[in-house]
Design an enzyme around this catalytic site. Sequence first.
Site, short mmCIF file in Angstrom:
data_model
loop_
_atom_site.label_atom_id
_atom_site.label_comp_id
_atom_site.label_asym_id
_atom_site.label_seq_id
_atom_site.Cartn_x
_atom_site.Cartn_y
_atom_site.Cartn_z
N THR A 1 -2.33 2.99 1.65
CA THR A 1 -2.48 1.61 2.11
C THR A 1 -3.90 1.14 1.85
O THR A 1 -4.86 1.88 2.06
CB THR A 1 -2.14 1.45 3.61
OG1 THR A 1 -2.48 0.12 4.00
CG2 THR A 1 -2.89 2.44 4.49
N THR B 1 0.57 -2.62 5.95
CA THR B 1 1.54 -1.92 5.11
C THR B 1 1.99 -0.69 5.87
O THR B 1 1.21 -0.13 6.65
CB THR B 1 0.86 -1.50 3.80
OG1 THR B 1 0.64 -2.67 3.01
CG2 THR B 1 1.69 -0.52 2.98
N ARG C 1 2.46 -11.32 -8.05
CA ARG C 1 1.60 -10.14 -7.92
C ARG C 1 2.34 -8.99 -7.21
O ARG C 1 3.01 -9.18 -6.21
CB ARG C 1 0.35 -10.53 -7.11
CG ARG C 1 -0.64 -9.39 -6.89
CD ARG C 1 -0.45 -8.71 -5.56
NE ARG C 1 -1.49 -7.70 -5.32
CZ ARG C 1 -1.41 -6.78 -4.37
NH1 ARG C 1 -0.38 -6.73 -3.57
NH2 ARG C 1 -2.37 -5.90 -4.22
N VAL C 2 2.21 -7.79 -7.75
CA VAL C 2 2.77 -6.59 -7.13
C VAL C 2 1.63 -5.59 -6.93
O VAL C 2 0.78 -5.44 -7.81
CB VAL C 2 3.88 -5.98 -8.03
CG1 VAL C 2 4.33 -4.63 -7.50
CG2 VAL C 2 5.07 -6.93 -8.13
N GLY C 3 1.61 -4.94 -5.79
CA GLY C 3 0.54 -3.99 -5.49
C GLY C 3 0.91 -2.56 -5.84
O GLY C 3 1.82 -2.30 -6.64
N ASP C 4 0.22 -1.62 -5.21
CA ASP C 4 0.39 -0.20 -5.52
C ASP C 4 1.60 0.44 -4.86
O ASP C 4 2.11 1.44 -5.34
CB ASP C 4 -0.86 0.57 -5.08
CG ASP C 4 -1.12 0.41 -3.58
OD1 ASP C 4 -1.02 -0.73 -3.08
OD2 ASP C 4 -1.40 1.41 -2.92
N GLY D 1 -4.49 -2.83 -3.16
CA GLY D 1 -3.62 -2.23 -4.15
C GLY D 1 -4.16 -2.15 -5.57
O GLY D 1 -3.90 -1.18 -6.29
N1 ASP Z 1 -1.52 -1.71 -0.72
C1 ASP Z 1 -0.89 -2.95 -0.38
C2 ASP Z 1 -0.93 -3.86 -1.58
O1 ASP Z 1 -1.96 -3.94 -2.22
C3 ASP Z 1 -1.54 -3.65 0.78
C4 ASP Z 1 -1.88 -2.77 1.96
O2 ASP Z 1 -1.73 -1.57 1.91
O3 ASP Z 1 -2.32 -3.30 2.99
O4 ASP Z 1 0.02 -4.53 -1.84
#
Ligand code: ASP
Length: 339
Positions: free
Chosen positions: A256, A205, A233-236, A259
């Site tokens: 990063t 990320t 799915r959606v992350g942070d 998430g």
């Molecule tokens: N934080 C990101 C997510 O969970 C992934 C990452 O940072 O590598 O979508």
Amino acid sequence: MKIIYMMMSCFCLSCLAQAQTRIAIAIHGGAGTISKANMTAEMEKQYTEKLDEAVSAGYAVLQKGGTSLEAVVAAIRILEDSPLFNAGKGAVFTNEGKNELDAAIMDGKTLAAGAVASVTTIKNPIMAARAVMQQSPHVLMIGRGAELFAEQQGLEIVPNSYFRDERRYQQWLKIKARDSIGEGRLHPDWLPKEDSFVKDRKFGTVGCVALDQYGNLAAGTSTGGMTNKRFGRVGDAPIIGAGTYANNQTCAVSATGHGEFFMRAVVAHDISALMAYKKMSLKKAADEVVMKKLVQLGGEGGVIAIDNKGNIAMPFNSAGMYRACIYPDGKKKIAIYKD
Ligand code: ASP
């Protein structure tokens, strides 16, 4: 009396001028199971050079009097266009074998924010996030709607195949096989050889935080999320306050890591809140959240953070984090593993 007053105001004005010429920037290219043992000299060189290019491009914008928002977009676009990182080209694959991207940006001066999630055709999701912030009354747009909006804004639209990178594709095939074992669909003997690229399903990320000469902070994050993600799915990253946050009164943060944990710990806003309410320094606040709170929850990853004086913190609780920064004195740092 009058002379003392004049001297004081001259002194204060020069303080102000000094404070306002401080510029600084930090970027990350993801955190995870990154160790020297798993890295070839050639890969290390490629990552280091790309981090250097991105942080230098963002810094050049700041040096020319550009805003922190402009610097954040400039740095992140370079990382999105590179297949080395899990953002834009080179993003991880979903369970359906597609690339679905998330991004967010926030302006520390106005607290305006924009984000897109689950987009599949926008070449540079960070630009779409900025368009949401600046050209719409909304904060977060998703999927097809976000893509239509980006198209109307004149942003570059590409087929989903543009994002495909062979290394990521092979990573996805291995992780998919691994997940099938968990679901009882594959015998463990068929397990592909484990390497860190397979063990770690995020990796790469990207994010940027910056302070411009006008004293304004900004933060941005862009990602393909987690390999083999399902069901939209959606992350942070696109969640304001979780993976991305900026406030001139405190700091700008881009995160990063895994998430789900970063969302539950509301990481980026938590760091800002510790500074606002508990008067913690940037370093202390970032360490508190990344090295204590997240660790207790079991959340792996890190953040880059900058305060309104140009102090920079880049803590992570994983083996490594691709990162680079340029401090207010112009010194540059590029690092991958633990210091
Ligand atoms: N934080 C990101 C997510 O969970 C992934 C990452 O940072 O590598 O979508």
